[in-house]
Design an enzyme around this catalytic site. Structure first.
Site, PDB file in Angstrom:
ATOM      1  N   LYS A   1       0.231   3.904  -2.713  1.00  0.00           N
ATOM      2  CA  LYS A   1      -0.705   5.028  -2.614  1.00  0.00           C
ATOM      3  C   LYS A   1       0.010   6.369  -2.517  1.00  0.00           C
ATOM      4  CE  LYS A   1      -4.436   2.330  -0.476  1.00  0.00           C
ATOM      5  NZ  LYS A   1      -3.804   1.009  -0.333  1.00  0.00           N
TER       6      LYS A   1
ATOM      7  N   SER B   1       0.773  -1.242   0.000  1.00  0.00           N
ATOM      8  CA  SER B   1       0.000   0.000   0.000  1.00  0.00           C
ATOM      9  C   SER B   1       0.803   1.290   0.000  1.00  0.00           C
ATOM     10  CB  SER B   1      -0.964   0.013   1.192  1.00  0.00           C
ATOM     11  OG  SER B   1      -2.105  -0.764   0.906  1.00  0.00           O
TER      12      SER B   1
ATOM     13  N   SER C   1      -5.606   3.750   4.456  1.00  0.00           N
ATOM     14  CA  SER C   1      -5.130   2.862   3.401  1.00  0.00           C
ATOM     15  C   SER C   1      -6.296   2.260   2.624  1.00  0.00           C
ATOM     16  CB  SER C   1      -4.256   1.742   3.986  1.00  0.00           C
ATOM     17  OG  SER C   1      -3.467   1.153   2.973  1.00  0.00           O
TER      18      SER C   1
END
Length: 482
Positions: free
Chosen positions: A139, A136, A317
């Site tokens: 991102k 993640s 997230s």
């Protein structure tokens, strides 16, 4: 973010409370204490090492050592070759070596006295150009690309139209945060409410001579598949993702009761059925597909501004939000609003702003795909401003919306035991997949509050050990930073 495995997914869901977090912290304390002793021994043994031995910059020095299987970490002094910097380099190398982890890449860069902090070499790095599964922390690239491309005030529209055959058409352009709640605070920050949209439509429908018999959910704004390569459909029920369509309720959650709650496999039908319920039209049939020509607008609502949506994406997230924002970037740049279009647009955007993207491979813009690959240097350079306007308009906004160690978001219950002193002093984005744990952000040194940009990626390692290593490294940056 995906929970690391089915076993750990359920385990972490049960243990995400302050009480259990303290138990986990005590376990980490014992292990971290052992690492601290090891680090002291290694530091003592290397006290006589020459600065040259700590500053090797050859590709061979940066590769994994075949004998022993331990990453050869190298320190590159970018702040005056001070004794303080050498101690920091030794401490980071000792923590990495003590972990025994082989599949690792990391980099630390000091802003020093520079506002933009891009003039000096990294303070420390190990396999910084090795492409690894980022999870993640992908991102961060999505957020950077969005802020470089879109206005922070940009909103997404969801509207209802009357088709030429008398059908109602629900058409979205990417707002996946639409709330089902009529009065209570919305699940996402400042989200639009589907009840407000229904109220507008009802006011106009009552004047129609013939009541609509169909409600068609138009998904044509997005193209291509609704699940990315490298995604697992089990993650829908597991709470990590939903099929990506241009209009959703609460990110596709079945119940808006928590960030990791089960998602629906049919988000278009979900949003259509909820709108129909609010409209109260008897016998209204819900369909998903391409509608007939629809010209007359009956109502519309708008999402929260991009700034708010980026906050929710980073702090929690949120994978669905990351995918919708990635498609906004793609559409703005003239790419297809698809997984491929969004991934290509994000890489192209950050690459055009002085971020090295060699070896970058993305199948999505959330980091959930098991096929995604990014180098630590790419991620760290995304966090670090390269000029004053980028600092003001991009990196400062990202920084302010990152989770804070021990305080917020996905870092709320991290950094316990020996690392507890770092709580409140590290802002970072987390990442987790099966046998993957990553962490990238900014640590402010205990000594002078100097910001250090870092990216640590661990692959092919049991989750708890991988997570402990990235946390230990970040805490070491905080403790030993100059």
């Amino acid at each position: 973010m995906r929970m690391p495995s089915r076993l750990f997914r359920s385990h972490l869901a049960r243990t995400s409370t302050p009480a259990i977090a303290s138990v986990r912290a005590s376990v980490c304390t014992s292990i971290c204490a052992a690492l601290t002793v090891t680090a002291m021994v290694v530091s003592s043994a290397t006290a006589g090492a020459s600065p040259a031995s700590l500053s090797a910059e050859s590709p061979a020095a940066e590769s994994l050592a075949v004998s022993g299987g331990v990453s050869n970490a190298i320190g590159i002094d970018g702040v005056g070759n001070s004794a303080c910097t050498q101690r920091m380099q030794k401490a980071l190398t000792s923590v990495l070596q003590a972990s025994g982890v082989n599949s690792f890449g990391g980099i630390v860069h000091s802003a020093g006295n520079s506002v933009v902090g891009n003039s000096a070499k990294p303070v420390w790095q190990s396999n910084a150009d090795r492409a690894l599964a980022p999870a993640s922390i992908t991102k961060l690239l999505t957020a950077s690309a969005a802020l470089h491309t879109l206005q922070p005030t940009k909103r997404q529209e969801t509207g209802v139209y009357l088709a030429i055959d008398g059908s109602l058409v629900l058409r979205g352009t990417g707002d996946v945060t639409l709330s089902r709640r009529a009065t209570a605070p919305t699940f996402y920050t400042n989200a639009a409410r589907i009840s407000d949209l229904a109220q507008q439509v009802s006011h106009k429908v009552k004047y129609l001579p013939i009541k609509p018999k169909r409600l068609i959910v138009d998904t044509s704004f997005y193209t291509g598949p609704d699940m990315a390569r490298g995604w697992d459909r089990w993650d829908i029920g597991g709470g990590s993702i939903a099929p990506i369509v241009p209009a959703m309720l609460d990110g596709g959650r079945i119940h808006d009761a928590g960030w990791y709650s089960p998602h629906t496999p049919t988000p278009s039908l979900q949003v259509g059925a909820t709108l129909a319920q609010y409209l109260g039209i008897d016998g209204l049939k819900i369909e998903v597909g391409k509608p007939p020509l629809a010209l007359l607008p009956l109502g519309k609502v708008h999402s929260a501004p991009l700034r708010d949506r980026l906050h929710d994406m980073l702090i929690h997230s949120d994978n669905v939000l990351a995918e919708s924002i990635g498609r906004e970037v793609a559409s703005e740049m003239g790419h297809p609003a698809s997984f491929r279009g969004a991934a290509d647009a994000v890489i192209a955007t950050v690459g055009s702003h002085n971020v090295p993207t060699r070896g970058a491979v993305l199948e999505d813009t959330s980091g959930l795909s098991s096929y995604d690959r990014l180098a630590p240097r790419t991620i760290e350079e995304t966090l670090r401003p390269h000029n004053f306007s980028e600092k003001r308009d991009v990196t400062d906004i990202i920084r302010d919306n990152l989770p804070v160690a021990g305080e917020s978001g996905t870092l709320r219950y991290r950094f316990g035991g020996e690392n507890a002193a770092a709580r409140g002093h590290i802002r970072a984005k987390t990442g987790s997949l099966n046998n993957v744990s990553t962490l990238a952000g900014i640590a402010y040194s205990a000594r002078s509050n100097t910001p250090y940009y870092f990216a640590f990626l661990v692959n092919d390692t049991v989750y708890w050990l991988a997570t402990m290593l990235v946390d230990n490294l970040a805490a070491t940056v905080y403790r030993t930073g100059c």
